[in-house]
Write an enzyme that holds these catalytic residues in place. Structure first.
Site, short mmCIF file in Angstrom:
data_model
loop_
_atom_site.label_atom_id
_atom_site.label_comp_id
_atom_site.label_asym_id
_atom_site.label_seq_id
_atom_site.Cartn_x
_atom_site.Cartn_y
_atom_site.Cartn_z
CB CYS A 119 44.36 24.82 47.66
SG CYS A 119 43.59 24.67 46.05
CG HIS A 244 47.20 27.35 47.55
ND1 HIS A 244 47.77 26.38 46.77
CD2 HIS A 244 46.06 27.74 46.91
CE1 HIS A 244 47.01 26.19 45.71
NE2 HIS A 244 45.97 27.00 45.76
CG ASN A 274 46.40 26.57 42.04
OD1 ASN A 274 46.58 25.59 42.76
ND2 ASN A 274 45.44 27.46 42.27
O1 UT7 Z 1 43.57 27.39 44.27
C1 UT7 Z 1 42.27 27.54 44.73
C2 UT7 Z 1 41.99 28.92 45.14
N1 UT7 Z 1 41.74 29.73 43.96
C3 UT7 Z 1 42.09 31.00 43.91
O2 UT7 Z 1 42.68 31.52 44.82
C4 UT7 Z 1 41.70 31.78 42.66
C5 UT7 Z 1 41.40 33.21 42.99
N2 UT7 Z 1 41.07 33.99 41.81
C6 UT7 Z 1 42.00 34.37 40.90
O3 UT7 Z 1 43.16 34.06 41.03
C7 UT7 Z 1 41.56 35.29 39.76
O4 UT7 Z 1 40.25 35.71 40.00
C8 UT7 Z 1 41.64 34.59 38.37
C9 UT7 Z 1 43.10 34.36 38.00
C10 UT7 Z 1 40.90 33.25 38.40
C11 UT7 Z 1 41.01 35.50 37.32
O5 UT7 Z 1 41.63 36.78 37.34
P1 UT7 Z 1 40.76 38.11 37.42
O6 UT7 Z 1 41.70 39.23 37.43
O7 UT7 Z 1 39.81 37.98 38.56
O8 UT7 Z 1 40.01 38.08 36.01
P2 UT7 Z 1 38.43 38.08 35.72
O9 UT7 Z 1 37.87 36.74 35.94
O10 UT7 Z 1 37.82 39.27 36.39
O11 UT7 Z 1 38.46 38.39 34.16
C12 UT7 Z 1 38.91 39.65 33.65
C13 UT7 Z 1 38.83 39.61 32.14
C14 UT7 Z 1 37.49 39.13 31.61
O12 UT7 Z 1 37.23 39.82 30.41
P3 UT7 Z 1 36.23 41.07 30.38
O13 UT7 Z 1 34.92 40.55 30.86
O14 UT7 Z 1 36.84 42.08 31.33
O15 UT7 Z 1 36.26 41.49 28.95
C15 UT7 Z 1 37.72 37.67 31.30
O16 UT7 Z 1 36.86 37.17 30.30
O17 UT7 Z 1 39.81 38.67 31.65
C16 UT7 Z 1 39.15 37.71 30.80
N3 UT7 Z 1 39.85 36.43 30.96
C17 UT7 Z 1 40.92 36.10 30.22
N4 UT7 Z 1 41.58 36.74 29.24
C18 UT7 Z 1 42.66 36.12 28.70
C19 UT7 Z 1 39.58 35.43 31.83
N5 UT7 Z 1 40.45 34.44 31.69
C20 UT7 Z 1 41.29 34.83 30.69
C21 UT7 Z 1 42.43 34.21 30.10
N6 UT7 Z 1 43.06 34.90 29.11
N7 UT7 Z 1 42.88 33.00 30.48
#
Ligand code: UT7
Length: 318
Positions: A119, A244, A274
């Protein structure tokens, strides 16, 4: 030995972009995976994204974006003597995209190579183009960021399927009496190379979202500040901040810490998703098209992603 006359500066002469026609909304995704519009908008900031169909390749999108940038620059194909494609989602490793794209644009026998810094790739490629122009190694460089992430995504994996998308953005770089592309600040953190990874040729992209999120919101604002410092620009002088487009929460956190109070913050992710190496030129080109930035404005670009890699520089809007 002799060296060619060097140019005092390099600048972006024009931008161009291309997005595939198919719009995929959050509600569309919620029909096949366990997700919903509220979660995606509040956690990532995306409302919809563009996905290329099977028959539309990364090279097709690159040709579209590159052709538009070339036309907007007022130059002809014969004026370009280096083509760089920043990408991490080629369908096959050989041949590279740049030579194919150059050929299809009618650019005869240019230097042609791809850059993979994920990215951050566009900012790496732009810095390389700027150096080539300033050193006299190239008169004009066509720089393209293009991704077809959809072919590396497991569409049943909600942690990635809601985030990544397809598209391309391009810039033509040429010589200038005054600098229009600031010094690049680039670096990497290879100790965290497994945070965003495609394990092998049969695997899909996966990422440790929280690890990358923490890194992006704590380690990158000093890089943004240093890119301003090295260009002699105070963040308050920026008309635009174009990081990005990974996550709206990351974008807003870095912007807040940088203190670019007068800058328009790129929020292209809302409708483009993204698109990795494409996201910065795509966002800049669309902001220019919408009149959100104007010729002569200063914009700070900041790429970051797999590697982990990062790079940023100040760009004068053409
Ligand atoms: O481009 C390359 C560089 N990449 C980045 O910069 C990505 C950086 N990271 C992020 O943007 C975020 O970490 C994500 C968008 C990938 C994820 O967001 P988050 O707030 O960190 O969510 P999480 O992974 O901590 O998940 C929170 C909850 C989980 O459920 P529980 O365990 O709290 O019950 C996940 O299972 O959200 C759940 N979850 C979803 N729920 C609905 C994960 N993905 C989804 C989804 N829809 N698509």
């Amino acid at each position: 030995m002799r060296i060619p006359d060097v140019a005092p500066g390099a600048r972006v002469l024009a931008f161009g972009h291309y997005q595939p026609a198919t719009i995929v909304t959050n509600d569309d995704l919620a029909k096949t995976i366990d997700t919903n519009d509220e979660w995606i908008q509040s956690r990532v900031g995306i409302k919809e994204r563009r996905i290329a169909p099977d028959g539309e390749s990364l090279e097709d999108m690159s040709v579209q974006a590159g052709g538009k940038a070339l036309a907007a620059s007022g130059l002809s194909a014969g004026d370009i003597d280096l083509v760089i494609v920043a990408t991490c989602t080629l369908e096959t490793q050989i041949p590279n995209a740049a030579a194919i794209v150059a050929h299809r644009l009618g650019i005869r026998a240019p230097g042609a190579f791809d850059v993979n810094a994920a990215c951050a790739g566009f900012c790496y490629a732009l810095a390389t183009a700027s150096a080539a122009v300033r050193s006299g190694d190239a008169r004009h460089v066509l720089v393209i960021g293009a991704e077809k992430l959809s072919q590396w995504i497991d569409w049943t994996d909600r942690s990635t399927a809601v985030i990544f998308a397809d598209g391309a953005g391009a810039a033509v770089v040429g010589a200038s009496d005054t600098p229009g592309i600031g010094p690049v600040v680039w670096g990497s953190a290879g100790d965290r190379s497994d945070a965003i990874i495609i394990d092998d040729r049969d695997s899909f992209l996966r990422q440790e979202g929280q690890t990358v999120f923490r890194w992006a919101t704590t380690a990158l604002h000093p890089v943004a500040k240093e890119a301003c410092d090295r260009a002699g620009v105070d963040p308050s002088e920026l008309a635009a901040f174009v990081p990005h487009q990974a996550n709206l929460r990351i974008i807003e956190a870095i912007a807040r810490k940088l203190g670019a109070d007068n800058a328009v913050i790129a929020r292209d992710i809302v409708t483009a998703g993204n698109t990795s190496a494409a996201s910065i030129p795509l966002a800049l080109s669309r902001m220019l098209e919408r009149g959100e930035v104007r010729s002569g404005d200063l914009a700070l670009a900041l790429g970051f992603g797999a590697g982990l890699t990062y790079a940023g520089q100040v760009i004068e809007i053409p």
